[in-house]
Design a protein around this motif. Sequence first.
Motif, PDB file in Angstrom:
ATOM      1  N   SER A 363       0.688  -1.318   0.059  1.00  0.00           N
ATOM      2  CA  SER A 363      -0.034  -0.178   0.123  1.00  0.00           C
ATOM      3  C   SER A 363       0.974   1.016  -0.181  1.00  0.00           C
ATOM      4  N   ILE A 391      -7.154  -7.846   2.329  1.00  0.00           N
ATOM      5  CA  ILE A 391      -6.451  -6.735   2.142  1.00  0.00           C
ATOM      6  C   ILE A 391      -5.537  -6.162   1.221  1.00  0.00           C
ATOM      7  N   VAL A 394      -6.917  -5.288  -1.826  1.00  0.00           N
ATOM      8  CA  VAL A 394      -7.384  -4.033  -1.685  1.00  0.00           C
ATOM      9  C   VAL A 394      -5.970  -2.860  -2.082  1.00  0.00           C
ATOM     10  N   SER A 425     -15.253  -8.384  -2.073  1.00  0.00           N
ATOM     11  CA  SER A 425     -15.728  -7.559  -1.031  1.00  0.00           C
ATOM     12  C   SER A 425     -16.394  -6.379  -1.811  1.00  0.00           C
ATOM     13  N   GLU A 427     -15.248  -3.433  -1.032  1.00  0.00           N
ATOM     14  CA  GLU A 427     -14.049  -2.653  -1.119  1.00  0.00           C
ATOM     15  C   GLU A 427     -13.290  -3.046  -2.345  1.00  0.00           C
ATOM     16  N   HIS A 428     -13.253  -4.314  -2.650  1.00  0.00           N
ATOM     17  CA  HIS A 428     -12.441  -4.962  -3.927  1.00  0.00           C
ATOM     18  C   HIS A 428     -13.162  -4.469  -5.182  1.00  0.00           C
ATOM     19  N   ALA A 430     -15.129  -1.541  -5.313  1.00  0.00           N
ATOM     20  CA  ALA A 430     -15.137  -0.141  -5.346  1.00  0.00           C
ATOM     21  C   ALA A 430     -13.725   0.084  -5.997  1.00  0.00           C
ATOM     22  N   CYS A 431     -12.744  -0.817  -5.573  1.00  0.00           N
ATOM     23  CA  CYS A 431     -11.409  -0.383  -6.221  1.00  0.00           C
ATOM     24  C   CYS A 431     -11.299  -0.668  -7.622  1.00  0.00           C
ATOM     25  N   LYS A 459     -19.581   2.857  -0.792  1.00  0.00           N
ATOM     26  CA  LYS A 459     -18.089   2.871  -1.289  1.00  0.00           C
ATOM     27  C   LYS A 459     -18.087   2.521  -3.018  1.00  0.00           C
ATOM     28  N   SER A 463     -17.441   5.599  -5.361  1.00  0.00           N
ATOM     29  CA  SER A 463     -16.236   5.556  -6.499  1.00  0.00           C
ATOM     30  C   SER A 463     -16.553   6.012  -7.953  1.00  0.00           C
TER      31      SER A 463
END
Length: 661
Positions: A363, A391, A394, A425, A427-428, A430-431, A459, A463
């Motif tokens: 990161s 994570i 992410v 998830s 978060e993924h 959204a990325c 999220k 994005s």
Amino acid sequence: MFAFQSPQTVQQPPPLFSKHLECAATRSSCRPRPCSFCTLNPAISTSTTTADKNHVIQRLCQKGELKRALRVLSQEPNPTQRTYELLILSCAHQGALAEGLDVHCHLSENGSDQDPFLATKLINMYSELDAIENARKVFDETRNRTIYVWNALFRALTLAGHGNEVIDLYRRMKRVGIPSDRFTYTFVLKACVASEGVLSFSQKGREIHAHILRLGYEGHVHIMTTLVDMYARFGCVKCAGIVFGEMSQKNVVSWSAMIACYAKNGMPFEALELFREMMLKTHDLLPNSVTMVSVLQACGALAALEQGRLIHGYVLRRGLDSILPVISSLVTMYARCGKLDRAQQVFDKMDERDVVSWNSLISSYGIHGFGEVAIQNFNEMIISGISPSPISFVSVLGACSHAGLVEDGKMMFDSMVREHRIFPSVEHYACMVDLLGRANRLDEAATIIEEMRIEPGPKVWGSLLGSCRIHCNVELAERASARLFELEPTNAGNYVLLADIYAEAKMWHEVRRVKKLLEARRLQKVPGRSWIEVKRKIYTFASVDELNPQIEQLHALLLKLSMELKEEGYVPQTGIVHYDLDSEEKERILLGHSEKLAVTFGLINSTKGETIRITKNLRLCEDCHSLTKFISKYTKREILVRDVNRFHYFKDGVCSCRDYW
């Protein structure tokens, strides 16, 4: 006179006797292959076949020989409570679910399963073995449920993430009149965090808090610390602060919980101030590794490099540099302070690395815009034998997004399930939406949302809206904002983003409509703030800040720089000011932005040649980005700005982001 016993009458058990007990018990007889004791004492070999098998089972459990202990158990109809306890503990320690079921069956056959003590041990065992259904069954079948039995199931359900069930069970326990103890509230408070639903905090957390106060547990440091942690995890910093302030006793865990509360809820300055207070108040409490992780996180959030270096020295003096979470936090801290080379050095010196350590490094390169290096580190982690975590993906997907590595990011995303059995998830997703959206592949981003196997959350839609802001796509922006207004009705940032998009498209009527919505719902835009560290002191600036004692000097220098840089090609981007004002007034507003004030403060108060490091709580605006490039070239200074998304490293009129942010 004292009468002395004849030496001939004091006979100690032969040294091989205990070995004989084990031998006889495990084979029912030492014949036809007698043990050494039986060879020397053939007359008693058969009489000891019914010897104390409980002692044998306990010894075998202590030696880790669980299967042999179970063979002996099959010959012993009446094991003691201690024997059962050691068998259950052995099953838990060895991860032996099948053997645990056998012990449970033996317990049930002789009626010992109704022993509340053993029921507690069984529930704990099934919890350790991830067999939560079996734990529930033990609880349901136990007639005499002491508080220890209840607490055991509370613990098991909390660890398994069944927070709502714990709350319901707690209420059931109160109805049947079982009094709670301090362990009850520890588990139930943790369950509040794990519970689902909007009402979890307001209706459940506060309810438990009220019970604690009514029963007089406010003086119990462990319960109150857990309460602080609960409020912190829900983002209710004010409530956490009230609980912490009213604690009559505080230990290092209490202080650490409150420091972490500030650090994790966007209040790094307050976290450092509380740490200083902790160090000054008492010499009896030494910060532990948890404290240092939160303090390092706060230093990184403020880009307080000098403060971070001091903390690093303290970590070394205390010998905390062997603790993985601390070292991982050091890597992150140096990276977030702009010292990526120092972060790499700390990582390279680590004797042991786990997935958290690698995630910190991945990161770190990602937020600096070095997507290729982040991918390289991701692959090296796998080669080293460490499996990626959710994570990890992410971090590497975020790195691909910042560097515009669309195809690499798509391959990484596809490999999650195919190679690592990790299901994406929110978060993924959204990325991925961010990755495609930044690259102006908005149709693909919208398709990903449509095909998601889970419900898109704020999220994901956020994005998409952010990408629409970059590329001024009104149609998709309206679609995304409509969902966001439903999911986050009080988030003013979504309204502001939509207004920005309308303004870029010259749709002024829609701009006014969105602003009226903001006013009607009494929502306020998050004010822009920037931080800078100069001579180990941290200074904060707000947009249009009039409180700083040097504000007149800052405005004068900014105006001078602006006038001189216009001759070098700088053009103020007044279009981002969405008010019906003349150009001169819009320029004045632009010069009041917090990051410009922080940059100017750094120019005045730092030494010549020193890198200026600034942190901003929002995305860097186009005008600040443009002006800072000119300032870096004109003043021959290196300027590092970290906004909410990534790093911008300005040098000689060029930014490391290559204007891709």
